[in-house]
Motif scaffolding. Structure first.
Motif, PDB file in Angstrom:
ATOM      1  N   LYS A   1       4.818  15.423 -44.675  1.00 57.82           N
ATOM      2  CA  LYS A   1       4.071  16.663 -44.494  1.00 57.82           C
ATOM      3  C   LYS A   1       4.804  17.575 -43.516  1.00 57.82           C
ATOM      4  N   GLY A   2       4.658  18.853 -43.716  1.00 56.17           N
ATOM      5  CA  GLY A   2       5.218  19.801 -42.767  1.00 56.17           C
ATOM      6  C   GLY A   2       6.597  20.333 -43.126  1.00 56.17           C
ATOM      7  N   ARG A   3       7.217  19.817 -44.207  1.00 56.02           N
ATOM      8  CA  ARG A   3       8.530  20.358 -44.601  1.00 56.02           C
ATOM      9  C   ARG A   3       8.341  21.622 -45.423  1.00 56.02           C
TER      10      ARG A   3
ATOM     11  N   HIS B   1       8.290   7.784 -46.376  1.00 51.64           N
ATOM     12  CA  HIS B   1       8.379   9.127 -46.949  1.00 51.64           C
ATOM     13  C   HIS B   1       9.707   9.390 -47.673  1.00 51.64           C
ATOM     14  N   ALA B   2      10.573   8.404 -47.753  1.00 54.64           N
ATOM     15  CA  ALA B   2      11.836   8.588 -48.477  1.00 54.64           C
ATOM     16  C   ALA B   2      11.567   8.794 -49.964  1.00 54.64           C
TER      17      ALA B   2
ATOM     18  N   CYS C   1      16.268  14.910 -49.069  1.00 57.45           N
ATOM     19  CA  CYS C   1      16.511  14.141 -47.843  1.00 57.45           C
ATOM     20  C   CYS C   1      16.309  15.051 -46.636  1.00 57.45           C
ATOM     21  N   ARG C   2      15.717  14.530 -45.604  1.00 51.17           N
ATOM     22  CA  ARG C   2      15.503  15.348 -44.404  1.00 51.17           C
ATOM     23  C   ARG C   2      16.838  15.837 -43.849  1.00 51.17           C
ATOM     24  N   GLU C   3      16.822  16.960 -43.155  1.00 46.90           N
ATOM     25  CA  GLU C   3      18.032  17.515 -42.570  1.00 46.90           C
ATOM     26  C   GLU C   3      18.634  16.530 -41.574  1.00 46.90           C
ATOM     27  N   GLY C   4      19.917  16.276 -41.707  1.00 49.50           N
ATOM     28  CA  GLY C   4      20.588  15.331 -40.826  1.00 49.50           C
ATOM     29  C   GLY C   4      20.370  13.879 -41.202  1.00 49.50           C
TER      30      GLY C   4
END
Length: 248
Positions: free
Chosen positions: A151-153, A90-91, A188-191
């Motif tokens: 999904k879900g962001r 998913h990147a 980019c995902r959090e963290g």
């Protein structure tokens, strides 16, 4: 947040990165563009290509601007293949280019395994005019996904950006606006960890740290690696965060 800054050739360093160790790739590679002939495209420095002869600044040039388009596509494909391997599922990969190199950039992205998902225009109001024709006021951001978007962001990012290159405090010939980079790093995902194989003056890293992401950078030019290190260190110092980089 923390950062690691590798000094060296992007492809060489990329091959040492662990599998699935980064969550986004956001980079501005040397475009290897400009010039009307092959010799003009491959035989001039980056400064000669991208800085007008009457420019007041004396910013340093940077390496990697001597490939023709076929070599550029081959090299960029190999680099984005390593980025794909080093990225988590998913990147997202985000790659800057100009109008000449946008087609070959999307080719390289797909040849490396990424699913091409769009091209975003970056409009620069303060840009070079063209006598007798249309103003060259846009660069392009080609992006793709490893697999599919997570999904879900609850995330909605713009489909274009409007911002001029920095003028006050500018430290790189092709420096990108931090306000644009701060929006891009949110992919980019959090963290998570943002990778930039062509760190330059460190704008991607500064944006990543400001947005609560970790940063891994690579820079070949010792001059610009020093500039990036100073900016990244200053960014962490502002927030009084423990320093994890750089790597010498």
């Amino acid at each position: 947040m923390s950062y690691t800054l590798h000094r060296g050739d992007a492809l060489t360093v990329m091959k040492t990165l662990p599998d699935e160790s980064v969550d986004a790739v956001i980079t501005d590679p040397p475009y290897n563009s400009g010039g009307r002939t092959s010799s003009e495209r491959t035989g001039r420095t980056a400064r000669a290509k991208y800085v007008t002869s009457n420019s007041a600044h004396d910013l340093a040039t940077f390496p990697g601007e001597n490939r023709d388009q076929r070599s550029y596509r081959s090299w960029l494909t190999e680099l984005l293949t390593e980025a794909y391997r080093a990225s988590t599922e998913h990147a997202v990969a985000v790659v800057f280019s100009d109008w000449r190199q946008e087609p070959t950039t999307s080719d390289a992205l797909q040849m490396a395994g990424w699913t091409w998902s769009g091209t975003i225009p970056w409009i620069k109001p303060a840009s070079r005019p063209r006598k007798g024709g249309f103003k060259q006021s846009a660069e392009f951001i080609t992006w793709g996904v490893k697999g599919s978007l997570a999904k879900g962001r609850d995330l909605y990012l713009p489909g274009h950006f409007i911002a001029s290159q920095p003028r006050k405090g500018r430290v790189h010939i092709t420096q990108k606006p931090v306000e644009v980079m701060q929006q891009l790093v949110q992919i980019c995902r959090e963290g998570g960890t943002v990778l930039d194989p062509f760190t330059g003056s460190g704008s991607t890293g500064v944006a990543a740290l400001r947005e609560g992401r970790r940063f891994v950078g690579v820079e070949l030019s010792s001059h610009y690696a020093d500039v990036a290190e100073q900016r990244l260190r200053a960014e962490l110092t502002q927030d009084d965060v423990a320093l994890a980089g750089p790597e010498a």
